[in-house]
Design an enzyme around this catalytic site. Structure first.
Site: not given
Length: 422
Positions: A108, A106, A273, A133, A292
């Site tokens: 982001h 996936q 990642h 993140e 995804r």
């Protein structure tokens, strides 16, 4: 305006995703969630605990089990989040993850791509928010993060001929050309174009030719003598979880990163990642936007394209205006008078408490403790002004803006807005 302005204990939202861990000693999501709820739980899997205001998993107040943290903040957002706020949402989301099986590949989206995807498909991309993140390992932890150096990618086309066939001659040639002119993790436009082209070719050819190529690769690796390389071991592991999935090839595209407890990683937006195994605490922007692509996820042109585009009056803490004024006046008077007569008053109080028979109350014990660290300091009186909150491992609190507080002892993980204003 709300009368509720206090530090509150919160209970996170538990997510029972199938890649989570079974109930067992040492499964931190289970331990932390049960510590927050104050009771044992029975779930099929323990994958994540979310602490924040995201609608897919809002934290709730322990004392008011049905009230969400967002509802609590929305009663007085300017107090809890600051006067300039225009929302009742926290800007961050804190998670604890217990990972048994590999998560999907996936990325982001950054802010611009998140806004675009949200406009195109709000049912899937629920907010226009980006999602960088960070993660800190609580146990040994393994992840795949970012594309391999182009020279390694080019070499993998030969070492794993099944991959080379799926990428195709043009993609393989572009990687080799890029690898001869650059070194390491060079993501100049030419290298980035070569990597994207190779990955796009691979994903485009996979539905027709990929499963048979995967079977061939797995059979060839399985016939190798032990010990296998880390890459080969991961390929067999992923195939055992998701047979013939395109993500079985992911160790040939992505870097493998291993962390020991306490070590950490930063995952930028638009970075492919996958988390492989272990337990972490993770902090991110308040978003669950995920693109995804493989390892248990249906993969279509839209996801591939998106991935490539990414690279009342209350008891205790009553803060009605009249009570607030009285508390502020009392504290102001205390602080104003302290320079002249506070030290002698502190000595007198400490001497009086020291003469009391044991056991002392928690308040008296704290006063003596603080005085031993900072003799005659005005803060020695703080247990007489502030609530004492004790947490067991896994329990959590929310500390609003403008709330006086002090951490006394113990070890914590803390998530906050990007500021060190104190």
């Amino acid at each position: 305006m709300s009368t509720k302005r206090s530090v509150v204990k919160i209970t996170g939202a538990m997510q029972a995703y199938k890649w989570g861990m079974d109930a067992a000693p040492g499964v931190l999501v289970k331990e932390y969630y049960e510590a927050q709820k104050g009771e044992k739980t029975e779930e099929d899997k323990y994958a994540e605990v979310w602490l924040g205001t995201h609608p897919n998993g809002p934290a709730t107040l322990q004392q008011h089990g049905s009230q969400t943290l967002k509802e609590y903040i929305s009663e007085d957002p300017s107090f809890h989040l600051g006067p300039s706020t225009s929302t009742s949402d926290l800007p961050f989301l804190l998670k604890v993850l217990s990972i048994s099986n590999v998560l999907s590949i996936q990325s982001h989206p950054d802010a611009a791509l998140a806004a675009k995807l949200h406009a195109q498909d709000p049912a899937v991309y629920k907010t226009p928010c980006h999602k960088p993140e960070m993660a800190v390992a609580l146990t040994d932890f393994r992840a795949m993060l970012g594309f391999l150096p182009v020279s390694t990618l080019a070499a993998n086309m030969s070492s794993y001929p099944e991959l080379g066939r799926l990428v195709g001659p043009s993609g393989v040639s572009a990687l080799h050309s890029a690898s001869t002119s650059t070194a390491g993790m060079d993501f100049s436009s030419s290298v980035q174009s070569a990597v994207r082209a190779a990955f796009s070719n691979f994903m485009s050819s996979y539905p027709a030719s990929g499963p048979s190529a995967c079977e061939e690769m797995v059979a060839r690796i399985s016939s190798k003598p032990s010990p296998l390389s880390l890459t080969d071991s991961l390929i067999l592991d992923f195939n055992s979880q998701y047979p013939n999935d395109c993500g079985v090839f992911s160790p040939l595209f992505l870097n493998v990163v291993d962390l020991k407890p306490g070590q950490s990683i930063f995952v930028p937006s638009n970075t492919p990642h996958a988390y492989v195994s272990g337990q972490i605490v993770e902090c991110m922007a308040r978003s669950d936007n995920v693109i995804r692509c493989g390892l248990g996820q249906l993969v279509g042109p839209a996801s591939v394209s998106a991935l490539l585009s990414a690279s009342t009056s209350t008891a205790g803490m009553d803060f009605s205006s009249s009570v607030q004024s009285a508390v502020r006046a009392a504290f102001s008077s205390f602080m104003s008078s302290y320079p002249a007569c506070g030290s002698s008053a502190c000595e007198e109080m400490v001497a009086r408490i020291s003469s009391k028979p044991l056991p002392l109350s928690p308040t008296d014990s704290l006063i003596l403790n603080f005085n031993s660290q900072y003799p005659n300091d005005c803060g020695v009186f703080s247990p007489l002004f502030l609530n004492v909150v004790e947490l067991k491992p896994g329990q959590s609190i929310f500390v609003p803006s403008n709330t006086p507080h002090a951490y006394v002892s113990g070890q914590i993980v803390e998530c906050m807005a990007r500021s060190d204003n104190v």
